[in-house]
Design a protein around this motif. Structure first.
Motif, PDB file in Angstrom:
ATOM      1  N   GLU A  11       0.893  -1.187   0.011  1.00  8.83           N
ATOM      2  CA  GLU A  11       0.154  -0.162  -0.081  1.00  8.83           C
ATOM      3  C   GLU A  11       0.946   1.241  -0.042  1.00  8.83           C
ATOM      4  O   GLU A  11       1.896   1.303   0.717  1.00  8.83           O
ATOM      5  CB  GLU A  11      -0.967  -0.089   1.260  1.00  8.83           C
ATOM      6  N   TYR A  12       0.522   2.355  -0.815  1.00  5.31           N
ATOM      7  CA  TYR A  12       1.110   3.764  -0.832  1.00  5.31           C
ATOM      8  C   TYR A  12       2.408   3.515  -1.450  1.00  5.31           C
ATOM      9  O   TYR A  12       3.326   4.299  -1.554  1.00  5.31           O
ATOM     10  CB  TYR A  12       1.101   4.174   0.511  1.00  5.31           C
ATOM     11  N   GLY A  13       2.696   2.418  -1.924  1.00  3.33           N
ATOM     12  CA  GLY A  13       3.688   2.039  -2.560  1.00  3.33           C
ATOM     13  C   GLY A  13       3.912   2.292  -4.322  1.00  3.33           C
ATOM     14  O   GLY A  13       2.972   2.584  -4.801  1.00  3.33           O
ATOM     15  N   SER A  32      -9.804   3.953 -16.778  1.00  2.00           N
ATOM     16  CA  SER A  32     -11.158   4.147 -16.128  1.00  2.00           C
ATOM     17  C   SER A  32     -11.052   4.909 -14.964  1.00  2.00           C
ATOM     18  O   SER A  32     -10.252   4.533 -14.053  1.00  2.00           O
ATOM     19  CB  SER A  32     -12.027   2.691 -15.940  1.00  2.00           C
ATOM     20  N   GLU A  33     -12.049   5.600 -14.545  1.00  2.00           N
ATOM     21  CA  GLU A  33     -12.060   6.649 -13.345  1.00  2.00           C
ATOM     22  C   GLU A  33     -12.144   5.673 -11.992  1.00  2.00           C
ATOM     23  O   GLU A  33     -11.579   5.965 -11.099  1.00  2.00           O
ATOM     24  CB  GLU A  33     -13.185   7.485 -13.292  1.00  2.00           C
ATOM     25  N   GLN A  34     -12.870   4.599 -12.153  1.00  2.00           N
ATOM     26  CA  GLN A  34     -13.133   3.702 -10.985  1.00  2.00           C
ATOM     27  C   GLN A  34     -11.703   3.191 -10.581  1.00  2.00           C
ATOM     28  O   GLN A  34     -11.372   3.108  -9.382  1.00  2.00           O
ATOM     29  CB  GLN A  34     -14.117   2.590 -11.169  1.00  2.00           C
ATOM     30  N   LEU A  35     -10.755   2.760 -11.443  1.00  2.00           N
ATOM     31  CA  LEU A  35      -9.854   2.103 -11.162  1.00  2.00           C
ATOM     32  C   LEU A  35      -8.509   3.071 -10.666  1.00  2.00           C
ATOM     33  O   LEU A  35      -7.717   3.142 -10.075  1.00  2.00           O
ATOM     34  CB  LEU A  35      -8.995   1.080 -12.404  1.00  2.00           C
ATOM     35  N   ALA A  36      -8.494   4.194 -11.388  1.00  2.34           N
ATOM     36  CA  ALA A  36      -7.440   5.275 -11.286  1.00  2.34           C
ATOM     37  C   ALA A  36      -7.688   5.860  -9.820  1.00  2.34           C
ATOM     38  O   ALA A  36      -6.505   6.203  -9.143  1.00  2.34           O
ATOM     39  CB  ALA A  36      -7.705   6.379 -12.234  1.00  2.34           C
ATOM     40  N   THR A  37      -8.637   5.691  -9.201  1.00  3.10           N
ATOM     41  CA  THR A  37      -8.889   6.465  -7.809  1.00  3.10           C
ATOM     42  C   THR A  37      -8.419   5.251  -6.771  1.00  3.10           C
ATOM     43  O   THR A  37      -8.226   5.477  -5.532  1.00  3.10           O
ATOM     44  CB  THR A  37     -10.232   6.649  -7.638  1.00  3.10           C
ATOM     45  N   ARG A  38      -7.991   3.957  -7.200  1.00  2.00           N
ATOM     46  CA  ARG A  38      -7.381   2.850  -6.333  1.00  2.00           C
ATOM     47  C   ARG A  38      -6.069   2.405  -6.523  1.00  2.00           C
ATOM     48  O   ARG A  38      -5.506   2.563  -5.698  1.00  2.00           O
ATOM     49  CB  ARG A  38      -8.447   1.694  -6.468  1.00  2.00           C
ATOM     50  N   VAL A  39      -5.878   2.483  -7.821  1.00  2.83           N
ATOM     51  CA  VAL A  39      -4.602   2.194  -8.057  1.00  2.83           C
ATOM     52  C   VAL A  39      -4.027   2.907  -9.539  1.00  2.83           C
ATOM     53  O   VAL A  39      -4.805   2.516 -10.317  1.00  2.83           O
ATOM     54  CB  VAL A  39      -4.050   0.516  -8.383  1.00  2.83           C
ATOM     55  N   ARG A  40      -3.132   3.559  -9.710  1.00  2.00           N
ATOM     56  CA  ARG A  40      -2.870   4.453 -10.860  1.00  2.00           C
ATOM     57  C   ARG A  40      -1.653   3.500 -11.636  1.00  2.00           C
ATOM     58  O   ARG A  40      -0.505   3.135 -11.058  1.00  2.00           O
ATOM     59  CB  ARG A  40      -2.255   5.604 -10.478  1.00  2.00           C
ATOM     60  N   GLU A  50       4.401   2.191 -14.630  1.00  2.00           N
ATOM     61  CA  GLU A  50       4.487   2.374 -13.367  1.00  2.00           C
ATOM     62  C   GLU A  50       3.322   2.321 -12.534  1.00  2.00           C
ATOM     63  O   GLU A  50       2.138   2.571 -13.133  1.00  2.00           O
ATOM     64  CB  GLU A  50       4.756   3.961 -13.399  1.00  2.00           C
ATOM     65  N   VAL A  51       3.314   1.557 -11.491  1.00  2.00           N
ATOM     66  CA  VAL A  51       2.017   1.321 -10.673  1.00  2.00           C
ATOM     67  C   VAL A  51       2.350   2.076  -9.448  1.00  2.00           C
ATOM     68  O   VAL A  51       3.316   2.014  -8.834  1.00  2.00           O
ATOM     69  CB  VAL A  51       1.950  -0.165 -10.327  1.00  2.00           C
ATOM     70  N   THR A  52       1.308   2.873  -9.178  1.00  3.39           N
ATOM     71  CA  THR A  52       1.154   3.515  -7.721  1.00  3.39           C
ATOM     72  C   THR A  52       0.110   3.093  -6.863  1.00  3.39           C
ATOM     73  O   THR A  52      -1.156   3.225  -7.488  1.00  3.39           O
ATOM     74  CB  THR A  52       1.105   5.061  -8.031  1.00  3.39           C
ATOM     75  N   ALA A  53      -0.072   2.700  -5.825  1.00  4.36           N
ATOM     76  CA  ALA A  53      -0.923   1.937  -5.044  1.00  4.36           C
ATOM     77  C   ALA A  53      -1.135   3.068  -3.767  1.00  4.36           C
ATOM     78  O   ALA A  53      -0.217   3.659  -3.361  1.00  4.36           O
ATOM     79  CB  ALA A  53      -0.368   0.730  -4.392  1.00  4.36           C
ATOM     80  N   GLY A  54      -2.473   3.147  -3.648  1.00  4.59           N
ATOM     81  CA  GLY A  54      -3.247   4.029  -2.207  1.00  4.59           C
ATOM     82  C   GLY A  54      -3.675   2.873  -1.316  1.00  4.59           C
ATOM     83  O   GLY A  54      -3.136   1.761  -1.201  1.00  4.59           O
ATOM     84  N   PRO A  71      -1.018  -5.828   1.891  1.00  7.22           N
ATOM     85  CA  PRO A  71      -1.270  -4.787   2.940  1.00  7.22           C
ATOM     86  C   PRO A  71       0.129  -4.423   3.627  1.00  7.22           C
ATOM     87  O   PRO A  71       0.921  -5.328   3.803  1.00  7.22           O
ATOM     88  CB  PRO A  71      -2.114  -5.682   4.055  1.00  7.22           C
ATOM     89  N   LYS A  72       0.119  -3.050   4.167  1.00  5.81           N
ATOM     90  CA  LYS A  72       1.299  -2.620   4.739  1.00  5.81           C
ATOM     91  C   LYS A  72       1.364  -2.819   6.149  1.00  5.81           C
ATOM     92  O   LYS A  72       2.649  -2.847   6.751  1.00  5.81           O
ATOM     93  CB  LYS A  72       1.489  -1.120   4.346  1.00  5.81           C
ATOM     94  N   TYR A  73       0.343  -2.823   6.887  1.00  5.16           N
ATOM     95  CA  TYR A  73       0.202  -3.028   8.377  1.00  5.16           C
ATOM     96  C   TYR A  73      -0.189  -4.144   8.753  1.00  5.16           C
ATOM     97  O   TYR A  73      -0.231  -4.340   9.975  1.00  5.16           O
ATOM     98  CB  TYR A  73      -0.440  -1.680   9.080  1.00  5.16           C
ATOM     99  N   LEU A  74      -0.524  -5.194   7.819  1.00  3.88           N
ATOM    100  CA  LEU A  74      -1.033  -6.572   8.274  1.00  3.88           C
ATOM    101  C   LEU A  74       0.095  -7.594   7.799  1.00  3.88           C
ATOM    102  O   LEU A  74       1.044  -7.378   6.987  1.00  3.88           O
ATOM    103  CB  LEU A  74      -2.048  -6.714   7.734  1.00  3.88           C
ATOM    104  N   GLY A  75      -0.201  -8.818   8.338  1.00  4.42           N
ATOM    105  CA  GLY A  75       0.910  -9.920   8.015  1.00  4.42           C
ATOM    106  C   GLY A  75       0.653 -10.290   6.833  1.00  4.42           C
ATOM    107  O   GLY A  75       1.532 -10.526   5.802  1.00  4.42           O
TER     108      GLY A  75
END
Length: 429
Positions: A11-13, A32-40, A50-54, A71-75
């Motif tokens: 996440e956020y990477g 698509s706008e739906q995907l762009a707001t989640r993963v660019r 280039e993949v940018t995650a939120g 996940p960034k904060y989970l195992g």
């Protein structure tokens, strides 16, 4: 199913993938706008991507590659599903993915496909539910009620074809159609051959029991009504809705290509729902009530018109009596890693407004707002004072870190009450 190149990031990477060329279908999906707001996903020169995650966890399946956001904060990704079930007020799912998935680490969508398949297998083993369904059919003899208007319009003068309406005790009902649609989708789209095989066997049985197509998912879910005869379907329906919707928490009913090619869960919304459930359970027997998304329109006013300017809505408002004195404590959840970093000014300003407008501390202490965020359990808790020009403290903002892996582990065992009491004590300060 052809093996795809796997791309993993947290996440956020952000990562750059070499040697990937997108086709027309992939470009349409990534644009698509739906995907762009989640993963660019952005094409670069020289067949690079280039993949940018939120804050969305899951999988994006392209023709060129498969992108996994971990996940960034989970195992593990299974912990995401455990958080999801706990937030929904159900037991944590007992799933041993290793006994079915042996082709490496399964991604989140395959885990959900496996869970819905297991739930549906359990329903089949105990016998699926039947209910009365109204049927209109032309029969050689009267059954139920004769439809006189339809008989005159379609079969005037005939006695061998009678238009009838009757009730049939059948398995082709909404409860089973939803399960059948989910296992059919799992059988067609799961990446793991073992999951596909199990789902295919289950889907064939549900196709026989409930052959009518599900139709619109939004209407189907709105039509569900749980009672003592079908409450055991809740688990299967929960995972079925998640799989059929593409994993959306905030927008459960998203339609289009995202449903089959993208499975992403919003960790912001999930963390808030998980924390709210945790506080609600921890508050039992304390004399305090936990209200989520409590709206207050009497805080911000337009002085010119004396009308409400907007509403103030903290994630959680803890209210009750502590030591015989009234407590009112706003709590806000922030899915951000604040260890070693200062709280952002925007979060501080928001929390300070909640404290000034809504908080009330026992013993006349300064009004306080609590920010809960993921972090290490041993991290020092911050307390930021809001002071007036004369040096007196007008409000306080406290941050509390929640170590998600250890909390999830404790919730599954005998330490459940202990960890809830510890979280409750840290929130009250």
């Amino acid at each position: 199913m052809v093996a795809l190149r796997e791309v993993e990031l947290r996440e956020y990477g952000t990562t750059v993938v070499e040697g990937v060329r997108l086709g027309p279908a992939d470009r349409a999906l990534c644009g698509s706008e739906q995907l762009a707001t989640r993963v660019r996903i952005r094409e670069l020169a020289g067949e690079r991507l280039e993949v940018t995650a939120g804050p969305w966890v899951g999988v994006v399946r392209l023709d060129a590659c498969e992108i996994r956001v971990l996940p960034k904060y989970l195992g593990t990704q299974l912990d995401v599903l455990r958080m999801l079930e706990y937030a929904a007020g159900r037991g944590l799912p007992a799933l041993d993915a290793a006994r079915t998935v042996r082709e490496g680490s399964p991604h989140l969508r395959d885990l959900v496909a496996l869970l819905v398949t297991e739930e549906c297998e359990r329903l089949l083993a105990h016998g699926v539910r039947r209910d009365y369904v109204t049927v209109e059919e032309d029969l050689p003899a009267v059954r139920g009620r004769l439809l006189a208007d339809r008989q005159l319009l379609r079969h005037y003068g005939r006695l061998d074809r009678l238009a009838c309406r009757f009730d049939e005790h059948d398995t082709d009902i909404l409860d089973n159609r939803l399960c059948g649609a989910a296992v059919d989708l799992a059988a067609r789209t799961a990446r793991s051959p073992a999951v596909r095989a199990r789902a295919r066997r289950t889907a064939s049985r549900f196709a026989y029991l409930a052959p009518t197509p599900l139709g619109d998912l939004r209407s189907a879910l709105a039509g569900l009504d749980y009672h003592r005869h079908n409450t055991h379907y809740r688990g299967a329906h929960r995972w079925a809705a998640l799989l059929l919707s593409g994993g959306g928490i905030a927008d459960l009913f998203a339609q289009g290509p995202l449903t089959s090619r993208v499975f992403l869960i919003d960790m912001n919304g999930l963390f808030e729902a998980f924390g709210t459930r945790l506080l609600r359970e921890a508050s039992e027997g304390t004399g305090c009530a936990v209200r989520d998304q409590a709206r207050h329109r009497g805080v911000l006013f337009d002085e010119r018109t004396e009308r409400p300017y907007g509403e103030v809505r903290p994630d959680v408002l803890v209210s009750g009596s502590v030591g015989g004195e009234r407590l009112c404590l706003p709590v806000d959840f922030k899915y951000k890693l604040y260890e070693g970093r200062k709280l952002s000014p925007a979060d501080l300003y928001q929390a300070a407004l909640y404290a000034h407008a809504l908080a009330r501390q026992p013993s006349g202490g300064p009004p306080t707002c609590v920010l809960i965020h993921p972090g290490d359990a041993s991290a020092a808790r911050e307390s930021i004072a809001v002071r007036r020009w004369d040096g007196t403290t007008s409000a306080r903002v406290r941050s509390v870190s929640l170590h998600l892996p250890s909390v999830l582990g404790a919730l599954e065992g005998a330490e459940r009450a202990t960890v809830q009491a510890r979280v409750w004590a840290s929130v009250l300060g």
